[in-house]
Write a protein that holds these residues in place. Structure first.
Motif, PDB file in Angstrom:
ATOM      1  N   LYS A   2      27.064  12.833  56.793  1.00 39.84           N
ATOM      2  CA  LYS A   2      26.778  12.015  56.895  1.00 39.84           C
ATOM      3  C   LYS A   2      26.455  11.815  58.315  1.00 39.84           C
ATOM      4  O   LYS A   2      26.956  12.087  59.271  1.00 39.84           O
ATOM      5  CB  LYS A   2      28.244  11.300  56.167  1.00 39.84           C
ATOM      6  CG  LYS A   2      27.916  11.284  54.262  1.00 39.84           C
ATOM      7  CD  LYS A   2      28.440  10.267  54.247  1.00 39.84           C
ATOM      8  CE  LYS A   2      29.023  10.202  52.684  1.00 39.84           C
ATOM      9  NZ  LYS A   2      29.835   9.800  52.217  1.00 39.84           N
ATOM     10  N   TRP A   4      26.621   8.049  60.597  1.00 42.54           N
ATOM     11  CA  TRP A   4      27.043   6.744  60.388  1.00 42.54           C
ATOM     12  C   TRP A   4      26.795   5.799  62.203  1.00 42.54           C
ATOM     13  O   TRP A   4      25.791   6.206  62.863  1.00 42.54           O
ATOM     14  CB  TRP A   4      28.725   7.271  61.225  1.00 42.54           C
ATOM     15  CG  TRP A   4      29.514   7.829  60.035  1.00 42.54           C
ATOM     16  CD1 TRP A   4      29.113   8.883  60.289  1.00 42.54           C
ATOM     17  CD2 TRP A   4      29.730   7.444  59.538  1.00 42.54           C
ATOM     18  NE1 TRP A   4      30.163   9.646  58.717  1.00 42.54           N
ATOM     19  CE2 TRP A   4      30.902   8.853  58.059  1.00 42.54           C
ATOM     20  CE3 TRP A   4      30.769   6.022  58.974  1.00 42.54           C
ATOM     21  CZ2 TRP A   4      31.634   8.473  57.311  1.00 42.54           C
ATOM     22  CZ3 TRP A   4      31.127   5.875  57.630  1.00 42.54           C
ATOM     23  CH2 TRP A   4      31.770   7.260  57.089  1.00 42.54           C
ATOM     24  N   GLY A 226      24.535   3.040  53.015  1.00 44.91           N
ATOM     25  CA  GLY A 226      23.605   3.688  53.020  1.00 44.91           C
ATOM     26  C   GLY A 226      22.823   3.146  53.536  1.00 44.91           C
ATOM     27  O   GLY A 226      21.924   2.264  53.064  1.00 44.91           O
ATOM     28  N   ASN A 228      18.421   4.738  54.143  1.00 44.01           N
ATOM     29  CA  ASN A 228      17.202   5.946  54.324  1.00 44.01           C
ATOM     30  C   ASN A 228      16.467   5.626  55.461  1.00 44.01           C
ATOM     31  O   ASN A 228      15.890   4.140  55.163  1.00 44.01           O
ATOM     32  CB  ASN A 228      16.949   5.594  52.761  1.00 44.01           C
ATOM     33  CG  ASN A 228      15.913   7.280  52.913  1.00 44.01           C
ATOM     34  OD1 ASN A 228      14.722   7.537  53.833  1.00 44.01           O
ATOM     35  ND2 ASN A 228      16.161   8.232  52.124  1.00 44.01           N
ATOM     36  N   GLU A 233      19.526  10.440  55.594  1.00 45.36           N
ATOM     37  CA  GLU A 233      20.534   9.470  54.817  1.00 45.36           C
ATOM     38  C   GLU A 233      21.468   9.115  56.504  1.00 45.36           C
ATOM     39  O   GLU A 233      21.812   9.562  56.985  1.00 45.36           O
ATOM     40  CB  GLU A 233      20.923   9.777  54.033  1.00 45.36           C
ATOM     41  CG  GLU A 233      20.034   9.851  52.603  1.00 45.36           C
ATOM     42  CD  GLU A 233      20.321   8.017  52.555  1.00 45.36           C
ATOM     43  OE1 GLU A 233      21.074   7.167  52.574  1.00 45.36           O
ATOM     44  OE2 GLU A 233      19.353   8.287  51.221  1.00 45.36           O
ATOM     45  N   GLU A 235      24.469   6.050  57.773  1.00 46.19           N
ATOM     46  CA  GLU A 235      25.565   5.386  56.462  1.00 46.19           C
ATOM     47  C   GLU A 235      25.456   4.348  57.815  1.00 46.19           C
ATOM     48  O   GLU A 235      26.690   4.931  59.095  1.00 46.19           O
ATOM     49  CB  GLU A 235      27.011   6.468  56.177  1.00 46.19           C
ATOM     50  CG  GLU A 235      27.978   5.326  55.043  1.00 46.19           C
ATOM     51  CD  GLU A 235      28.693   6.273  54.855  1.00 46.19           C
ATOM     52  OE1 GLU A 235      29.125   7.089  54.954  1.00 46.19           O
ATOM     53  OE2 GLU A 235      28.598   5.832  53.448  1.00 46.19           O
TER      54      GLU A 235
END
Length: 252
Positions: A2, A4, A226, A228, A233, A235
């Motif tokens: 993920k 950030w 999220g 994109n 992806e 976050e």
């Protein structure tokens, strides 16, 4: 992994990973594709926080009214804006807001800013035309739809090297639902904001290449949403209320 985007102290790094963009430039070897994707993510996130700042509750909009405002500084650069707020009952414009009868509000917002951070600087010109509906009677939720445009000029991203871009953005806000009361529903429940970004990569006055990147945020009722960016992806932590840390790459 993920990725950030969140507010950190100056000098700290926001962890981001990025895949290569579509190769439409004429000199791809001179463009850092990974850094470009992260830089687009930063600017798109800055636009997202501006979007949410405009999505005020109807009573606050009624107090804000219309007209220009200017501030010499917000701590990270100069800005000014103008706004026009129109209230409707059954599609008929009204002079004022009625908590029970007003069923929709149109918000037109133009915003100019000189962003000045240690990690990023740019001249920003944004405009929005948005409608909030679902206001009549005792509300349980409100829905925002609309469009926006932005010119991000001389966007300079400072890391080990300084990268410079001109960006043109067109955004669509689609069924962004906010629950009522806000204290129990601080984050949008659903909906999307999609930005189509035309990026011109610069080195001085020389154009190194161009890219088209799409960044879409999907709301889910939590503070973490999220985004994109061209298939990758990211976050975002909405509780941070802004992008105040420089962009980096965690790797891996």
């Amino acid at each position: 992994m993920k990725n950030w985007i969140r507010t950190l102290t100056l000098g700290s790094i926001v962890a981001l990973g990025a895949a290569a963009c579509d190769d439409t430039g004429t000199v791809p070897d001179l463009i850092d594709e990974e850094a470009l994707r992260a830089d687009v993510a930063l600017v798109a996130a800055d636009g997202l926080f501006n979007d949410l700042a405009v999505m005020l509750d109807p009573f606050t909009l009624s107090l804000a009214g219309s007209g220009p405002e200017f501030s010499p500084t917000d701590g990270s650069g100069r800005y000014s804006f103008t706004r026009n707020v129109t209230f409707f009952e059954d599609d008929v414009p009204k002079d004022s807001y009625d908590p029970l009868l007003t069923d929709s509000i149109r918000v037109q917002w133009a915003f100019e800013r000189e962003a000045e951070h240690t990690f990023w600087s740019a001249d920003i010109d944004r405009s929005r035309d948005m409608m909030v509906t679902g206001l009549e009677g005792e509300e349980t939720q409100r829905t925002w739809n609309g469009e926006a445009e932005a010119d991000i000029l001389r966007s300079r991203h400072k890391d080990e090297v300084t990268r410079t871009y001109d960006m043109k953005m067109k955004a669509t806000h689609t069924d962004v639902v906010k629950g009522v009361p806000r204290i129990d529903n601080p984050w949008p429940l659903s909906g999307t904001i999609t930005r189509h970004v035309q990026v011109t990569v610069m080195e001085g006055d020389e154009v190194l290449g161009e890219r088209d990147v799409t960044a879409t945020v999907t709301f889910n009722g939590t503070q973490f949403v999220g985004m994109n960016v061209g298939g990758e992806e990211f976050e975002i932590d909405l509780s941070q209320r802004g992008v105040n840390g420089r962009m980096g790459n965690r790797g891996g």
